[in-house]
Motif scaffolding. Structure first.
Motif, PDB file in Angstrom:
ATOM      1  N   MET A 373      55.607  70.989  36.654  1.00  0.00           N
ATOM      2  CA  MET A 373      56.803  71.047  37.255  1.00  0.00           C
ATOM      3  C   MET A 373      56.860  71.677  38.530  1.00  0.00           C
ATOM      4  SD  MET A 373      60.873  72.276  36.199  1.00  0.00           S
ATOM      5  CE  MET A 373      60.407  73.922  36.552  1.00  0.00           C
ATOM      6  N   VAL A 374      57.295  70.763  39.603  1.00  0.00           N
ATOM      7  CA  VAL A 374      57.472  71.425  41.034  1.00  0.00           C
ATOM      8  C   VAL A 374      58.977  71.140  41.516  1.00  0.00           C
ATOM      9  CG1 VAL A 374      54.953  70.310  41.702  1.00  0.00           C
ATOM     10  CG2 VAL A 374      57.248  68.906  41.755  1.00  0.00           C
ATOM     11  N   ALA A 375      58.922  71.960  42.640  1.00  0.00           N
ATOM     12  CA  ALA A 375      60.141  72.430  42.915  1.00  0.00           C
ATOM     13  C   ALA A 375      60.234  72.298  44.708  1.00  0.00           C
ATOM     14  CB  ALA A 375      60.688  73.920  42.814  1.00  0.00           C
ATOM     15  N   TYR A 376      61.004  71.516  45.189  1.00  0.00           N
ATOM     16  CA  TYR A 376      61.118  71.458  46.542  1.00  0.00           C
ATOM     17  C   TYR A 376      62.519  71.784  47.211  1.00  0.00           C
ATOM     18  CZ  TYR A 376      57.267  68.245  46.151  1.00  0.00           C
ATOM     19  OH  TYR A 376      55.793  67.707  46.212  1.00  0.00           O
ATOM     20  N   ASP A 377      62.675  72.361  48.537  1.00  0.00           N
ATOM     21  CA  ASP A 377      63.781  72.795  49.248  1.00  0.00           C
ATOM     22  C   ASP A 377      64.083  71.636  49.985  1.00  0.00           C
ATOM     23  OD1 ASP A 377      65.616  73.906  50.803  1.00  0.00           O
ATOM     24  OD2 ASP A 377      64.277  75.696  51.395  1.00  0.00           O
ATOM     25  N   VAL A 378      65.451  71.266  49.631  1.00  0.00           N
ATOM     26  CA  VAL A 378      65.866  70.190  50.328  1.00  0.00           C
ATOM     27  C   VAL A 378      67.099  70.454  51.212  1.00  0.00           C
ATOM     28  CG1 VAL A 378      65.098  68.319  48.301  1.00  0.00           C
ATOM     29  CG2 VAL A 378      67.248  69.615  47.926  1.00  0.00           C
ATOM     30  N   ASN A 379      67.017  71.561  51.547  1.00  0.00           N
ATOM     31  CA  ASN A 379      68.285  71.990  52.530  1.00  0.00           C
ATOM     32  C   ASN A 379      67.627  71.230  53.934  1.00  0.00           C
ATOM     33  OD1 ASN A 379      70.023  74.116  51.806  1.00  0.00           O
ATOM     34  ND2 ASN A 379      68.025  74.724  50.873  1.00  0.00           N
ATOM     35  N   PHE A 380      68.425  70.343  54.249  1.00  0.00           N
ATOM     36  CA  PHE A 380      68.436  69.585  55.764  1.00  0.00           C
ATOM     37  C   PHE A 380      67.197  68.731  55.432  1.00  0.00           C
ATOM     38  CE2 PHE A 380      69.966  73.831  56.733  1.00  0.00           C
ATOM     39  CZ  PHE A 380      71.398  73.509  57.046  1.00  0.00           C
TER      40      PHE A 380
END
Length: 571
Positions: A373-380
């Motif tokens: 499982m991966v996580a991405y910061d999708v702020n802006f």
């Protein structure tokens, strides 16, 4: 209010030995009007067409002006979206403060502990279905929609008499593809619902049970590649080069899976969906495995490419996005980003493979349990390319024969805690009609090893060669939670598991989650867990790309609703 219509084929001809979908033949359809608002469970209905104009499929290289235009557009979209954050599923409580539950108050079926927190399954409270021969506005059968669902942002709310209303955004995968993959344009549908939770102990009939979650089709929107080129469901046999500016420009595309060099349109096998406040949505895909962001009108905005260890490569290290052959490393064919969810408070997007990569033991079901499982910061995200901020190994459950029960969806619950939909492939629609494992389970990554940016993102360094986990890695903690196959609970809604293999048999392929607060002051941690099945477009009266088909069996898209207690949930 939508006008509902029934679409039927005119003068269908018997299928020849050649797949009609590859011949490009189309049948004319005739629409007959029905009264607006008729429920999906009552008649196969459809609403007015929302077709968008098609354009040429020529390969193009974006110019600097193209990129500047897209950047400016993206900035405007970002500005419009930035006003609102928070949960689409937690509107304020009703003014009278009354509990939304009906008598009797729901009782626990079972509970589990994870990280010292007790999570409670209060049982099945709703059931709905979409008939297998329902036709949507493009003229195609409305099938496969359990592949990806979410609640349309801000639509879920309490109504009168203990009822709840809302709208699902749903996406099918790649169309009716029993013989081979087809040139099926990716799309998403809107389906309104009225939930009337049933807490009684008496067994309902199947038809009465289907009224506890009434579903009404609203519309279909097609999804588009760059320059308004149609997307496709064909297995990709070619690769489009990365756009100028990738990866520095957040809106520039990486190398993309395309149908062929002759037909260079983006191919998508959609499996996960997250709807956003501005109407746009993230869509995860199995071919890439990639994550795409589309605007509300279906226009492609952005693409996220995962680390190299996830990308399908042949023995020479070349990208090969096809799902038809076994490659050397990366995701296994048809086992890509099946799972997608968003931590809305922190704007962290999570995606998980259905099972282990090829190098991690994915070549065999007995060794494929250690998925990633991966996580991405999708702020802006339109100004700053989504940044990989986490990666973990999740151990999937296995059956009595040691075969992995792959995960079909996840849902963020609270920091570090997730639901996972693990199942076998048996049930209605499969050759084996009796299922042994269909669960909404729980796992936590608290204490698990974060491997993002490490050597394990290089396919030369597997996390679990031949299914044996590397000693340096601590995996997530996984616990069993909700059993879809509880005989007593199924019987309350006119359902069963196994013989007879009819419409009341639980479907084989459950593939998606959505969560909404019950808004009950007496039980503030209670939520409705919606889950839906993918019927693989199985209908004896189906239509695909304008061509009638008979899949040999009618399998409805089924929906179930559980009531659960999830302390600390942040949706």
């Amino acid at each position: 209010m939508p006008i509902h219509m029934r679409l039927s084929a005119v003068n269908p001809t018997p299928h020849s030995g050649i797949s009609p979908y590859l011949e490009g033949h189309h049948r004319r359809v005739v629409a007959r009007s029905y009264a607006p608002g008729t429920l999906l469970a009552s008649k196969p209905l459809s609403s007015p067409s929302e077709h968008l104009a098609s354009s040429s499929l020529s390969l193009y290289t974006p110019t600097s002006l193209d990129m500047l235009t897209r950047f400016a557009t993206s900035a405007c979209v970002l500005a419009l979206a930035s006003y609102s954050r928070g949960s689409p599923t937690n509107p304020p409580s009703t003014s009278n403060g009354k509990s939304s539950s009906t008598s009797p108050s729901p009782q626990a079926i079972n509970s589990v502990q994870l990280n010292g927190v007790t999570y409670v399954n209060k049982g099945l409270v709703g059931f709905g279905r979409i008939p297998s021969d329902f036709v949507e506005s493009t003229g195609d059968t409305l099938g496969g929609i359990g592949s990806a669902i979410d609640l349309k942002y801000g639509t879920f709310k309490p109504a009168s008499n203990g009822k709840f209303t809302g709208t699902f955004i749903v996406s099918p995968d790649r169309g009716y593809n029993v013989d081979s993959t087809i040139d099926y344009q990716s799309r998403h549908h809107e389906i309104d619902f009225v939930l009337t939770p049933y807490y009684g102990s008496a067994n309902l009939t199947y038809d009465d049970a289907a009224q506890t979650l009434n579903l009404t089709y609203r519309k279909t929107v097609l999804n588009w590649d760059r320059k308004h080129v149609k997307t496709s469901g064909l297995s990709p046999v070619a690769v489009r080069p990365a756009e100028f500016g990738y990866p520095l420009l957040a809106i520039a595309d990486p190398q993309m899976p395309i149908a062929s060099n002759a037909e260079p349109h983006l191919t998508i096998d959609a499996e996960g969906l997250v709807h956003l406040p501005d109407g746009s949505f993230w869509l995860s895909d199995e071919y890439g495995p990639y994550i795409y962001r589309f605007a509300a009108d279906g226009t492609l905005i952005q693409t996220i490419q995962p680390p190299n260890a996830f990308l399908p490569r042949d023995a020479q290290g070349n990208l090969n996005f096809t799902s038809d052959v076994t490659l050397a490393t990366g995701r296994v064919g048809n086992q890509g980003f099946e799972n997608l969810s968003l931590d809305r408070k922190n704007n962290i997007l999570y995606a998980m493979l259905q099972s282990a990569t090829l190098q991690d033991g994915g070549t065999d079901k007995t060794t494929s349990r250690y998925t990633r499982m991966v996580a991405y910061d999708v702020n802006f995200p339109l100004l700053i390319h989504p940044r990989l901020v986490g990666e973990w190994v999740v151990p999937l459950p296995q059956d009595s024969k040691g075969k992995t029960l792959a995960s079909s969806d996840i849902h963020f619950i609270s920091p570090g805690v997730f639901l996972a939909l693990a199942r076998d492939g048996n049930g209605h629609g499969d050759t084996t009609d009796s299922s042994k494992y269909k669960h909404a389970d729980l796992f936590t990554i608290k204490g698990a090893t974060d491997i993002h940016g490490s050597k394990f993102d290089d396919p030369a360094h597997p996390v679990s060669p031949n299914g044996v986990l590397d000693a340096s890695i601590t995996p997530a903690t996984y616990v069993s939670f909700i059993n879809y196959l509880n005989t007593t609970e199924l019987a309350r809604f006119g359902l069963h598991n196994g013989d007879p293999d009819d419409r009341t048999d639980i479907d084989a392929k459950w593939e998606s989650f959505a969560l909404a607060s019950v808004n009950d002051k007496e039980y503030p941690n209670d939520y409705f867990l919606f889950t839906a099945s993918d019927n693989d477009f199985m209908s004896t009266h189906g239509i695909s790309l304008g061509v009638p088909f008979d899949a040999g069996e009618d399998v409805d898209n089924q929906f179930m609703v559980f009531r659960v207690t999830l302390p600390g949930a942040s949706l």
